[in-house]
Write an enzyme that holds these catalytic residues in place. Structure first.
Site, PDB file in Angstrom:
ATOM      1  N   CYS A  45       0.841  -1.211   0.000  1.00 50.36           N
ATOM      2  CA  CYS A  45       0.000   0.000   0.000  1.00 50.36           C
ATOM      3  C   CYS A  45       0.871   1.254   0.000  1.00 50.36           C
ATOM      4  O   CYS A  45       0.530   2.255  -0.654  1.00 50.36           O
ATOM      5  CB  CYS A  45      -0.917   0.011   1.225  1.00 50.36           C
ATOM      6  SG  CYS A  45      -1.980  -1.433   1.358  1.00 50.36           S
ATOM      7  N   THR A  46       1.965   1.230   0.714  1.00 48.51           N
ATOM      8  CA  THR A  46       2.868   2.389   0.767  1.00 48.51           C
ATOM      9  C   THR A  46       3.369   2.728  -0.636  1.00 48.51           C
ATOM     10  O   THR A  46       3.382   3.892  -1.050  1.00 48.51           O
ATOM     11  CB  THR A  46       4.049   2.089   1.722  1.00 48.51           C
ATOM     12  OG1 THR A  46       3.515   1.806   3.018  1.00 48.51           O
ATOM     13  CG2 THR A  46       5.012   3.250   1.804  1.00 48.51           C
TER      14      THR A  46
END
Ligand code: BEZ
Length: 210
Positions: A45-46
């Site tokens: 997700c980062t």
């Protein structure tokens, strides 16, 4: 119920990193890329949110805006945004919805209980200027999405909304396109002054209209 292509994108009001947002009002008459991710402070997700932030100008060229969602809080989103900027080299420049009560995730069917009972999967909705859903995508938690592909789909939708063409496999901006199967050869001759190539009667190609 699942959201299908052509449905009106449901409206909602939700807290975000940029304050409370009423979705349709925030979106106005632009295109929107509305996407969920499973959890803040996670590696895939980062990278996804950092890359999406880097695409801000590409979104703007297409009159499109990004908005993300997970079931984490605004405080978590804000703290995580610092990590995204630090590790991905770009500050998050779009709102992240804090759907702690899962109301928006339910509305958009972003929780798939047989994959995970509480976290959102990696959903993407491309929504057009009149709030119609034009693409839905669902990826598993372990696979980061290709946001260049999202831009490519917006390019295709904007082109095919304006011209009687379709885009072939792996098409990119500037490449030849397919003449709409609904057009007769006579109509195609009139519409495409540069001509077209008949590979099969049902497969005709032409230069991308401008
Ligand atoms: C990730 O973003 O790295 C991730 C999130 C949830 C499950 C697996 C991976």
């Amino acid at each position: 119920m699942a959201i299908r292509l052509g449905d009106e994108a449901p409206n909602f009001t939700a807290p975000t990193t940029e304050g409370e947002i009423s979705f349709h009002e925030w979106k106005k008459d632009s295109w929107a890329v509305f996407f969920s991710h499973p959890k803040d402070f996670t590696p895939v997700c980062t990278t996804e949110l950092g890359f999406t932030a880097k695409l801000k100008e590409e979104f703007a060229k297409r009159n499109a805006k990004a908005i993300a969602l997970s079931v984490d809080s605004v405080e978590d989103h804000k703290a995580w945004s610092g990590d995204i900027e630090e590790t991905q080299g770009c500050a998050v420049n779009f709102p992240i919805i804090a759907d702690t009560d899962r109301s928006v995730a339910s509305l958009y069917d972003m929780i798939h209980p047989n994959a995970d009972n509480t976290l959102t999967v990696r959903s993407v909705f491309i929504i057009d200027p009149v709030n119609k859903v034009r693409l839905t995508l669902t990826y598993p938690a372990s696979t980061g999405r290709n946001f260049n592909e999202i831009l490519r789909v917006i390019d295709s939708l904007q082109l095919t909304d304006g011209h009687k063409v379709a885009t072939p496999v792996n098409w990119n901006q500037g490449e030849d396109v397919i003449v709409s199967p609904g057009l007769s050869d006579d109509q195609a001759t009139e519409l495409f002054p540069t001509g077209f190539t008949t590979v099969k009667p049902y497969l005709r190609t032409t230069k991308q209209p401008s």
